[in-house]
Design a protein around this motif. Structure first.
Motif, PDB file in Angstrom:
ATOM      1  N   ASP A 225     -64.439  15.439  38.126  1.00 44.20           N
ATOM      2  CA  ASP A 225     -64.995  16.591  39.101  1.00 44.20           C
ATOM      3  C   ASP A 225     -66.073  16.863  38.321  1.00 44.20           C
ATOM      4  OD1 ASP A 225     -65.696  18.639  40.022  1.00 44.20           O
ATOM      5  OD2 ASP A 225     -63.757  19.633  40.185  1.00 44.20           O
TER       6      ASP A 225
ATOM      7  N   ALA B 100     -59.713  17.928  30.367  1.00 44.06           N
ATOM      8  CA  ALA B 100     -59.413  16.307  30.332  1.00 44.06           C
ATOM      9  C   ALA B 100     -57.899  16.279  30.277  1.00 44.06           C
ATOM     10  CB  ALA B 100     -60.129  15.516  29.172  1.00 44.06           C
ATOM     11  N   TYR B 101     -57.474  15.695  31.344  1.00 41.19           N
ATOM     12  CA  TYR B 101     -55.856  15.541  31.583  1.00 41.19           C
ATOM     13  C   TYR B 101     -55.494  14.219  32.192  1.00 41.19           C
ATOM     14  CZ  TYR B 101     -56.368  17.125  36.144  1.00 41.19           C
ATOM     15  OH  TYR B 101     -56.588  17.461  37.637  1.00 41.19           O
ATOM     16  N   SER B 102     -54.105  13.873  31.824  1.00 38.73           N
ATOM     17  CA  SER B 102     -53.660  12.635  32.662  1.00 38.73           C
ATOM     18  C   SER B 102     -52.460  12.997  33.389  1.00 38.73           C
ATOM     19  CB  SER B 102     -53.318  11.663  31.452  1.00 38.73           C
ATOM     20  OG  SER B 102     -52.801  10.381  32.126  1.00 38.73           O
ATOM     21  N   GLU B 103     -52.427  12.322  34.784  1.00 38.69           N
ATOM     22  CA  GLU B 103     -51.458  12.633  35.395  1.00 38.69           C
ATOM     23  C   GLU B 103     -50.798  11.479  36.270  1.00 38.69           C
ATOM     24  OE1 GLU B 103     -51.942  15.656  38.323  1.00 38.69           O
ATOM     25  OE2 GLU B 103     -53.456  14.405  39.229  1.00 38.69           O
TER      26      GLU B 103
ATOM     27  N   PHE C  28     -52.502  17.028  28.828  1.00 38.67           N
ATOM     28  CA  PHE C  28     -53.794  17.589  28.316  1.00 38.67           C
ATOM     29  C   PHE C  28     -54.422  16.877  27.184  1.00 38.67           C
ATOM     30  CE2 PHE C  28     -53.264  20.406  31.756  1.00 38.67           C
ATOM     31  CZ  PHE C  28     -54.290  20.780  32.181  1.00 38.67           C
TER      32      PHE C  28
ATOM     33  N   ILE D 107     -55.818   9.080  36.559  1.00 46.09           N
ATOM     34  CA  ILE D 107     -54.962   9.158  37.646  1.00 46.09           C
ATOM     35  C   ILE D 107     -54.597   7.885  37.925  1.00 46.09           C
ATOM     36  CG2 ILE D 107     -55.871  11.263  38.640  1.00 46.09           C
ATOM     37  CD1 ILE D 107     -57.275   9.324  40.866  1.00 46.09           C
TER      38      ILE D 107
ATOM     39  N   ILE E 215     -64.757  17.958  34.818  1.00 45.82           N
ATOM     40  CA  ILE E 215     -63.358  18.033  34.481  1.00 45.82           C
ATOM     41  C   ILE E 215     -62.962  16.472  34.619  1.00 45.82           C
ATOM     42  CG2 ILE E 215     -60.876  18.264  35.013  1.00 45.82           C
ATOM     43  CD1 ILE E 215     -61.479  21.062  35.771  1.00 45.82           C
ATOM     44  N   GLN E 216     -62.498  15.793  33.790  1.00 44.81           N
ATOM     45  CA  GLN E 216     -62.134  14.390  33.763  1.00 44.81           C
ATOM     46  C   GLN E 216     -60.688  14.140  33.739  1.00 44.81           C
ATOM     47  OE1 GLN E 216     -61.521  11.710  30.736  1.00 44.81           O
ATOM     48  NE2 GLN E 216     -62.983  10.004  31.571  1.00 44.81           N
ATOM     49  N   THR E 217     -59.991  13.387  34.959  1.00 42.93           N
ATOM     50  CA  THR E 217     -58.756  13.082  35.146  1.00 42.93           C
ATOM     51  C   THR E 217     -58.277  11.507  35.029  1.00 42.93           C
ATOM     52  OG1 THR E 217     -58.993  13.196  37.431  1.00 42.93           O
ATOM     53  CG2 THR E 217     -58.306  15.422  36.364  1.00 42.93           C
TER      54      THR E 217
ATOM     55  N   ARG F  17     -48.782  16.494  34.029  1.00 39.82           N
ATOM     56  CA  ARG F  17     -49.852  16.572  33.372  1.00 39.82           C
ATOM     57  C   ARG F  17     -49.819  16.677  31.890  1.00 39.82           C
ATOM     58  NH1 ARG F  17     -54.066  20.130  37.029  1.00 39.82           N
ATOM     59  NH2 ARG F  17     -54.004  18.608  39.070  1.00 39.82           N
TER      60      ARG F  17
END
Length: 794
Positions: free
Chosen positions: A612, A566-569, A561, A621, A617-619, A559
């Protein structure tokens, strides 16, 4: 009267039967020789010509004759005449005929010619970069931006309306995608590039990668029997500026071909990104801006040597060092349902980056005989390393800019290593019934990603095991292929191929002790046919099946951040997607080209802005999530009737229909898009040219996204001095700053995200280059009236 008609019919039939066909293909060892003279003479008297003709742009010839013993002569300027005694008793195909260079007489050859900016071949579109003013003085990314039907957005290179395309350098696949690929292409000088081949449906010889086809970048190789040195200086101005120095040396004499080039850039560019996330109870507006260093150095070394007339050996090295350190800041406005700002998040980010890459190739080419049988063996090695240190802190402020506390503070150490070994053998085997080519390839890829994350909120770094990870990915591919082509006559041409690939992948998260293995064996067919109705009309059809494998970055599960919400994975469980592609084309006089294109992609994967809503929470993906069908009709029109004005125009209209996986809480965005581009070159004087480029892409809906319209206006001026040895160009790119991605919107789980970016597409580029050397093979450019001639000294 009836008896007379019957007699004429029987006579014409008899004469038709008596006529035999002599065919063949003329090459200069590496490529077809167009417009070579081919004629049959009496065996004992070469002054008596029986019949003859010339080769077409593919080097093919077809001559009608009668039974008998003849002498065939094939001649072309700069080459030795090829002669042979023939006994013709039936239709005869001579296969591939190799012409040898005439080294004694070639020194005095002077030819005036000008290649077209865009050429349509049977299975590809060719963009001659060396003829583009807009690409002069730039890098490979600049050249791709002005290539017809190519789009670069969000570090993704694709054909208009299609999916991601993979990049090849001189026919060798580059094992990079996304940001890593853009960084590598930034180091390649556009002035070292001869042409770019845009291949929507790659032949079986090439790797079947990329749902969006293959883009093959071909380097200049230097002219025969000459040496040349070119030095260049380029200055690029945006909000910030950077300067590039380069030097290229070409030596091509007798048995040796040597190339040495070096490039260095120093300065800065500005990058901007923005997004708006609409949660049910709040809206997050994120604006980030960074000042990135343009600090890279690259070099190229290539050497080929003719051991004999039949054996050539060679090697090539490409090296790149890049230090794109960055200082950035971002502001996140968090608003309530009444559009009042509740709080602010302010992000300060310092990034230290070191990127190195090495590309090595060694090859041997053996010519087995004079009818075109040859064996090529290649060994390739690629190594890429990206060492990154990222320090950032996110502070929380009230609406009145009062400091509340630290939202997040961390220090990341990331190291990515990619290593690829490959070996391949290619055999060309002309036979009487067809020209065959076949071969095999072995490829071994290992990538290791190591991420260490330290929490620095307290001021002292604390190792965070939850956000640290080691991920290893291995991919082994074994491939076999066979191609067959046959020119039945002067009208019909067929080509078909099969490629068999066995793929073994192994992804292992060392930190999570999680392993994912995947093995699959797939067959990929290709088929091409073309029909030359007459000199004005050519029809063609092709089909191919391709595979798109996920990038190494997409597979890495760690991940990254942006802030605490907010994060990217990545996702190590992404599966490859498959695409079937069909193209039907009509070419009228080489000036009006119509293309109908259809593709269907299954198990497609990509990047999603998921969310979410409850926890805000923004992801970002990656996953497989769609099946899509894509249709496009395009027209390419060339206007060159006036000596002072040449115009290349491209138009396309596309439709897309997408089906999403059932578990994805979103709706597909199905729509159409109109795209238009025009490139116009004006001869203002004997040594002065002006180029104006324009493209427009309408609003569209695709997959999950709505995309706003974009357009680009670019103007370039080129002035030559000192018998064309000194070249000066001035290019204004994206004058109205409208070519960047904006208002890319999607909605998942009831949360709407709007995204945009601007990577300094508006800029002014001034370049200066000076060439000197011993140019005994002298090729001068003149006006556009010579476009139908071929550059015979190339």
């Amino acid at each position: 009267m009836k008896n007379c008609i019957l007699f004429i019919f029987l006579l014409s039939s008899f004469l038709g039967i008596a006529q035999l066909q002599l065919t063949g293909t003329v090459t200069n060892y590496s490529e077809p020789v167009a417009f070579a003279n081919v004629f049959l003479t009496n065996q004992n008297d070469e002054m008596v010509i029986n019949s003859g003709g010339i080769t077409d742009e593919n080097g093919f010839f077809s001559i009608d004759t009668k039974k008998g013993v003849y002498r065939i002569t094939i001649s072309f300027i700069g080459f030795q005449d090829w002669k042979k005694e023939l006994l013709i008793e039936k239709n005869l195909d001579l296969g591939a005929i190799i012409l040898k260079e005439d080294t004694e007489n070639l020194d005095e050859v002077v030819i005036t010619s000008q290649k077209k900016l865009i050429e349509q071949k049977t299975d590809r579109l060719v963009f001659n970069v060396e003829n583009s003013i807009a690409a002069a003085g730039g890098n490979a990314v600049d050249a791709l931006r002005v290539a017809p039907g190519i789009r670069i957005q969000n570090n993704n290179i694709s054909m208009i309306g299609g999916e991601s395309s993979r990049i090849m350098i001189d026919g060798r696949l580059l094992q990079l995608t996304g940001e890593d690929l853009i960084s590598f292409l930034d180091s390649m000088a556009s002035d070292d590039i001869k042409k770019i081949e845009i291949i929507t449906n790659p032949p079986a010889k090439y790797e079947v990668v990329g749902n969006g086809g293959i883009i093959n970048i071909i380097y200049k190789k230097g002219r025969r029997n000459s040496w040349k040195n070119t030095s260049g200086l380029t200055y690029n101005q945006n909000t910030f500026s950077f300067t590039t120095l380069r030097n290229s040396f070409f030596y091509n004499k007798n048995k040796i071909r040597l190339i040495l080039s070096a490039n260095g850039s120093k300065g800065n560019i500005r990058n901007q990104e923005n997004s708006t996330i609409s949660f049910p109870n709040s809206t997050w507006e994120i604006d980030t801006e960074s000042k990135d260093e343009k600090n890279n150095y690259s070099g190229r070394f290539s050497l080929e040597y003719d051991i004999s007339e039949k054996i050539k050996i060679g090697g090539q090295y490409l090296g790149n060092y890049n230090q794109p350190d960055s200082k950035g800041n971002g502001i996140t406005n968090i608003s309530n349902n009444q559009n009042s700002v509740d709080s602010l998040l302010i992000n300060d980010n310092n990034r230290s980056d070191r990127v190195t890459s090495h590309v090595l190739n060694a090859h041997v080419i053996t010519l087995l005989d004079t009818i075109g049988r040859k064996v090529s063996v290649d060994f390739d090695y690629f190594r890429y390393n990206n060492s990154l240190e990222n320090d950032y802190i996110v502070n929380t402020f009230s609406a009145n800019n009062e400091f509340i506390g630290i939202n997040q503070a961390a220090q990341n150490f990331s190291n990515q290593n990619i290593e690829n070994y490959s070996a391949k053998v290619d055999i060309e085997h002309p036979m009487t019934f067809a020209n065959l080519s076949y071969g095999a390839k072995l490829s071994f890829i290992t990538t290791l990603n190591d991420l260490e994350n330290f929490n620095t909120i307290t001021g002292s770094p604390v190792f965070d095991t939850n956000l640290s990870n080691q991920f290893e990915y291995k991919e082994n591919v074994q491939a076999l292929y066979i191609n067959g082509s046959k020119k039945l006559n002067s009208k019909w041409n067929f080509k078909a191929g099969l490629r068999l690939e066995n793929t073994e992948t192994n992804g292992y998260s060392i930190t999570l002790n999680q392993r994912n293995e995947n093995n699959y064996l797939k067959v990929f067919p290709t088929f091409y046919t073309s029909y030359q109705k007459n000199d004005d009309h050519n029809f063609s059809f092709n089909y191919g099946k391709g595979i798109n494998r996920p990038s190494f970055r997409d597979l890495n599960p760690f991940r990254s951040f942006i802030n605490s919400n907010a994060y990217s994975e990545g996702n190590p469980f992404i599966q490859p997607s498959f695409t079937d592609r069909f193209t039907l084309a009509h070419n009228y006089k080489g000036k009006l080209i119509t293309n109908l294109y259809y593709s269907r992609t299954t198990d497609g994967f990509g990047t999603l802005f998921s969310a979410d809503a409850e926890n805000e929470i923004q992801t970002i993906i990656r996953r497989n999530y769609y099946t899509t069908a894509f249709f496009k009709i395009s027209e390419t029109y060339t206007f060159d009737s006036l000596s002072w004005w040449k115009s290349q125009n491209y138009f396309s209209f596309s439709l897309q229909n997408t089906e999403l996986d059932d578990d994805l809480n979103s709706s597909p965005q199905n729509g159409n898009q109109f795209y238009f581009s025009t490139s116009n070159t004006f001869v203002l004087g004997k040594t002065t040219k002006l180029q104006t480029d324009f493209w427009y892409a309408s609003k569209t809906k695709s997959l999950l996204y709505n995309v706003d319209n974009m357009y680009n206006v670019t103007i370039g001026l080129k002035q030559s001095f000192l018998d064309n040895n000194l070249q000066v160009s001035l290019v204004f790119n994206d004058i109205f700053d409208t070519a960047s991605l904006r208002n890319l919107s999607s909605e998942i789980n009831g949360v709407k995200t709007i995204y945009g970016q601007n990577y300094s597409s508006r800029n002014v580029r001034f370049s200066l280059s000076y060439s000197f050397g011993n140019k005994k093979v002298n090729v001068k450019n003149r006006g556009f009236g010579s476009d139908d001639e071929r550059n015979r000294a190339n």
